[in-house]
Scaffold this motif. Structure first.
Motif, short mmCIF file in Angstrom:
data_model
loop_
_atom_site.label_atom_id
_atom_site.label_comp_id
_atom_site.label_asym_id
_atom_site.label_seq_id
_atom_site.Cartn_x
_atom_site.Cartn_y
_atom_site.Cartn_z
N GLY A 123 -0.38 -0.14 -2.55
CA GLY A 123 -1.41 0.20 -3.53
C GLY A 123 -1.34 1.66 -3.92
N ASN A 124 -2.39 2.43 -3.57
CA ASN A 124 -2.40 3.86 -3.86
C ASN A 124 -1.53 4.59 -2.86
OD1 ASN A 124 -5.94 4.03 -4.82
ND2 ASN A 124 -4.18 3.18 -5.89
N TYR A 125 -0.57 5.35 -3.36
CA TYR A 125 0.44 5.99 -2.51
C TYR A 125 0.46 7.49 -2.81
CZ TYR A 125 5.16 6.62 -0.44
OH TYR A 125 6.25 7.02 0.30
N ALA A 126 0.14 8.33 -1.80
CA ALA A 126 0.22 9.78 -1.90
C ALA A 126 1.55 10.23 -1.33
CB ALA A 126 -0.94 10.43 -1.16
N ARG A 127 2.44 10.69 -2.19
CA ARG A 127 3.80 11.04 -1.80
C ARG A 127 4.00 12.56 -1.83
NH1 ARG A 127 7.70 9.28 -5.41
NH2 ARG A 127 9.22 9.42 -3.73
N TYR A 171 -11.68 -0.75 -5.14
CA TYR A 171 -11.73 -2.09 -4.55
C TYR A 171 -10.30 -2.63 -4.50
CZ TYR A 171 -13.88 -6.63 -3.46
OH TYR A 171 -14.28 -7.79 -2.84
N PHE A 172 -9.86 -2.99 -3.28
CA PHE A 172 -8.51 -3.49 -3.06
C PHE A 172 -8.61 -4.95 -2.64
CE2 PHE A 172 -8.56 1.02 -2.43
CZ PHE A 172 -7.36 1.49 -2.91
N ASP A 173 -8.01 -5.83 -3.41
CA ASP A 173 -8.13 -7.27 -3.18
C ASP A 173 -6.74 -7.87 -2.96
OD1 ASP A 173 -8.73 -9.95 -3.11
OD2 ASP A 173 -9.53 -10.05 -5.15
N GLY A 174 -6.44 -8.22 -1.69
CA GLY A 174 -5.22 -8.95 -1.37
C GLY A 174 -3.96 -8.13 -1.34
N LEU A 175 -4.06 -6.80 -1.34
CA LEU A 175 -2.87 -5.97 -1.41
C LEU A 175 -2.23 -5.77 -0.04
CD1 LEU A 175 -3.97 -5.23 -4.28
CD2 LEU A 175 -2.85 -3.03 -3.94
N ASN A 176 -0.90 -5.67 -0.04
CA ASN A 176 -0.17 -5.15 1.12
C ASN A 176 -0.20 -3.63 1.05
OD1 ASN A 176 0.70 -7.75 1.97
ND2 ASN A 176 2.31 -7.69 0.42
N ASN A 177 -0.34 -3.00 2.22
CA ASN A 177 -0.30 -1.53 2.31
C ASN A 177 -1.20 -0.90 1.25
OD1 ASN A 177 1.89 -1.63 4.32
ND2 ASN A 177 3.14 -2.32 2.59
N PRO A 178 -2.50 -1.17 1.27
CA PRO A 178 -3.36 -0.75 0.17
C PRO A 178 -3.44 0.76 -0.04
CG PRO A 178 -4.66 -1.50 2.04
CD PRO A 178 -3.24 -1.90 2.32
N VAL A 179 -3.40 1.55 1.08
CA VAL A 179 -3.46 3.01 0.95
C VAL A 179 -2.39 3.61 1.86
CG1 VAL A 179 -4.86 5.08 1.12
CG2 VAL A 179 -5.94 2.91 0.47
N THR A 180 -1.46 4.33 1.26
CA THR A 180 -0.30 4.82 1.98
C THR A 180 -0.10 6.30 1.67
OG1 THR A 180 0.72 2.65 1.75
CG2 THR A 180 2.16 4.45 2.36
N ARG A 181 0.31 7.09 2.67
CA ARG A 181 0.61 8.50 2.40
C ARG A 181 1.81 8.95 3.23
NH1 ARG A 181 -0.67 12.55 6.00
NH2 ARG A 181 -1.85 11.91 7.84
N ASP A 182 2.55 9.90 2.65
CA ASP A 182 3.59 10.57 3.40
C ASP A 182 2.95 11.54 4.39
OD1 ASP A 182 5.44 9.23 1.90
OD2 ASP A 182 6.08 10.97 0.72
N SER A 183 3.69 11.92 5.41
CA SER A 183 3.17 12.85 6.41
C SER A 183 2.89 14.22 5.83
CB SER A 183 4.15 12.97 7.58
OG SER A 183 5.40 13.48 7.13
N THR A 184 3.51 14.53 4.71
CA THR A 184 3.31 15.83 4.07
C THR A 184 2.15 15.83 3.09
OG1 THR A 184 4.96 15.14 2.45
CG2 THR A 184 5.73 16.52 4.27
#
Length: 697
Positions: A287-291, A302-315
């Motif tokens: 979903g939302n990805y902070a890279r 609102y996240f409905d049925g998503l894989n990996n809904p909120v993801t971020r890099d370590s940086t």
């Protein structure tokens, strides 16, 4: 007509577990064409019809008309880089375009323009991206503004651009994770102060939106991003300077970049709805990805049925609060440092996360009308009432009072009551509206009982089918609203008559808008025609009912019946048998489109055809067309729903369905052709209207 015959870029790295498909086997096509209608629906008709399958927009900012003179919110509203917010072409000339040449001419011009797109414009060559210059508003006219097979490019330094209220679609080139075609809906490389708002973006060869190379002061709001591999990519830079606001967007059935946000100094995401439908070929990677070094604030989405809904890099820094996660799995991450306060840059109001699905689904995408800063001639209102309280006692008397050659709209406001009379609006009287003033469609009724075989009072012969109409509208721009038009000819008492067709409403004009009405009869209820075989006659019927049994929607117009109920009625002798449509379409024209509607009635199962080809006068050059899509069909519809007519095979003409449901729907076969997803993309309401936006004005 007789009852039985008629004479007739690179891809950023993915989180672990990402998946890709090599081909797309199902592309949903979401269509929401809605004119600004205030009237509610009656519970049922006299024949027991149920409601159309539509939901009125809520009374909220989401439902407001999109204005051509509005300025942006979010980071696009911030004064910076020598630009005072984002207001597009406001102050420049307003131009309306319907061709690729005109769109490109004005979009690339050096001076400011408000460019109103009033047609479906196909890019040539496919994949073309028009290089938009600064100080432009490009805005769709109602839901008619489509960009097909390409999009827009905003290059280095381009600024103060608004792209609103458009459908941008169908540059898809057959490869799901396409790395060869960089054919985006909207691509920005180093632009600033851009507002992308209330658009429908789908089915492109690469991404839907790409914000690249330090594009900044960008707001993306109230858009539908759907049915695509790559939704919204942000980055392609080593710098961390961009400021971006993303709010109230619907990410629906998009696999990746939802968005992927790389090296953004301030990324504010709030009140977005991300939805992955179960059991389809499209499965979200994330979903939302902070890279990279992105600093993201994520609120009340609102996240409905998503894989990996909120993801971020370590940086990256990612602070999330107030969101809802329903049926999600995999990575759901936050943290990584101290966030920023969006309110230190601009004001905004959060909606509750639980309200987001309904709010965004109702409000995202193109709106039905634009309130542009233009002046139109004032409408004239004439009043009709049987009790003498109006200016006229009959509808025809009011029509007679409309001056020939009129340009402004004339509204004939008809008080509740039953008006037994014939009404004709001649071609010299355009822009006439018949409007019932009662609380429902049933309050005001115009009715008569002529049939094709009824003899004229002057002894010159029978009326004929077209002449039997209770209301005949020949003036372009005709509208009918909030009333019933009926023909109550008694077939049972006239079985010795030759010519039992009895028309309630005949239109032979262009830009006809039938809004919240009932048309009722038996055979040949609704004749949607054109002034001549070589004349265009567009008709848009919305939120209405059509009642009949034999060929009761017929003619050669290019007509849309949208969000309505088609009620099947038994024959005069109590039997159940009939035909819904009998198109007589000229070659190269659109015929009938029944969209998002319901076909039902108190008749026997498997007794009604959806249509048959009417080659009027035996004209073999005609190419009759009916498409029924996204509608509910009752068990009354035959398993093989099309049939021949007067020696002409339906298989030689244009009859098809798409995504219908209900007990009368069926699967594809030789007797039941279904449109492909690609074919359906070319048979949408806007394709029928050809640049016209129906409105009450």
């Amino acid at each position: 007509m007789t009852a039985e015959r008629r004479t007739a870029q690179h891809t950023p790295h993915m989180p672990a577990g990402s998946s890709h498909r090599s081909r797309r086997t199902r592309l949903g096509v979401a269509i929401a064409v809605s004119t600004a209608l205030a009237a509610g629906f009656a519970a049922t008709t006299a024949n027991g019809a149920t409601e159309p399958r539509n939901t009125p927009y809520p009374a909220s900012s989401a439902a407001s008309p999109v204005r051509a003179d509005e300025a942006a919110d979010g980071f696009a509203s911030v004064d910076a880089l020598g630009q005072d917010g984002t207001y597009g072409g406001r102050g420049g000339e307003t131009v309306t375009v319907r061709t690729l040449a005109d769109l490109e001419k004005y979009a690339t011009a050096t001076q400011p323009y408000v460019i109103v797109v009033a047609a479906a414009i196909t890019m040539d060559p496919k994949g073309k991206e028009i290089k938009v210059a600064s100080d432009k508003t490009i805005i769709g006219s109602g839901t008619s503004g489509h960009i097909v097979g390409g999009g827009f490019f905003l290059g280095q330094g381009v600024h103060n651009v608004i792209i609103r209220n458009l459908t941008i679609r169908d540059s898809y080139a057959g490869t799901w994770n396409d790395k060869e075609h960089d054919w985006d809906a909207i691509q920005m490389d180093g632009a600033h102060h851009v507002w992308i708002d209330h658009n429908d973006l789908r089915n492109m060869a690469d991404g839907l939106i790409d914000s690249r190379k330090d594009t900044t002061y960008l707001t993306v709001s109230w858009n539908r991003l759907q049915h695509d591999n790559k939704a919204f990519g942000i980055g392609w830079t080593e710098n961390t300077t961009a400021d971006i606001t993303i709010h109230h967007n619907w990410f629906h059935e998009t696999e990746q970049r939802n968005p992927s946000t790389d090296n953004v100094a301030h990324a504010h995401l709030y009140n977005n709805f991300l939805q992955d439908d179960p059991g389809t070929d499209i499965t979200s990677s994330y979903g939302n990805y902070a890279r990279g070094h992105t600093n993201m604030v994520l609120e009340n989405s609102y996240f409905d049925g998503l894989n990996n809904p909120v993801t971020r890099d370590s940086t990256a820094t990612l602070v999330q609060r107030g969101s809802v996660f329903a049926g999600t799995s995999g990575r759901n991450e936050s943290g990584g440092g101290t966030s920023f306060d969006p309110r230190s840059y601009y004001a905004y109001t959060l909606d509750a996360a639980a309200d987001v699905p309904a709010l965004v689904k109702a409000g995202a995408g193109p709106r039905s009308s634009i309130a542009a800063a233009t002046t139109t001639a004032a409408a004239t209102t004439l009043t009709v009432a049987k009790d003498g309280s109006g200016q006229y006692g009959s509808v025809q008397a009011a029509v007679n009072a409309v001056p020939a050659g009129n340009t402004a709209r004339t509204v004939i406001a008809i008080a509740p009551g039953t008006y037994r009379e014939l009404v004709k609006i001649p071609s010299t009287k355009q822009n006439v509206t018949l409007q019932g003033t009662g609380p429902s469609r049933k309050s005001t009724v115009i009715v008569y009982d002529n049939a094709s075989g009824t003899q004229k009072p002057d002894g010159s012969g029978p009326y004929g089918t077209g002449g039997s109409a209770t209301v005949a509208a020949e003036g372009d721009g005709f509208q009918a609203r909030n009333l019933t038009i009926a023909n109550d000819f008694d077939e049972a008492s006239h079985q010795d008559m030759s010519g039992l067709q009895a028309v309630a409403l005949r239109t032979a004009a262009d830009k006809v808008f039938l809004d919240s009405i009932i048309t009722e009869g038996d055979q040949d209820t609704l004749l949607l025609d054109t002034a001549a075989k070589d004349r265009l006659g567009r008709v848009y019927m919305k939120n209405s009912y059509v009642v009949g049994n034999v060929d009761f929607i017929f003619g050669r117009a290019s007509a849309v019946i949208d969000a309505s109920v088609i009620t099947l009625k038994k024959r005069w002798n109590g039997s159940s048998a009939g035909y819904v449509t009998a198109p007589s379409t000229a070659a190269g024209r659109k015929g009938f489109l029944i969209n998002n509607s319901t076909v039902n009635g108190d008749v026997s199962a498997a007794t009604f055809y959806l249509g048959r080809p009417w080659h009027a006068g035996g004209d073999a050059t005609l190419d009759p067309m009916t498409t029924v899509r996204d509608s509910t069909l009752s068990a009354a519809i035959r398993p093989a729903p099309w049939t021949d007519m007067s020696g002409f095979s339906w298989k030689d003409d244009r009859f098809a369905e798409y995504r219908n449901d209900g007990p009368g729907a069926g699967t594809a076969s030789g007797d039941r052709p279904q449109l492909s997803d690609t074919g359906a993309a070319g048979q949408e309401v806007a394709d029928w209207l050809e640049g016209w936006t129906p409105s009450a004005s």
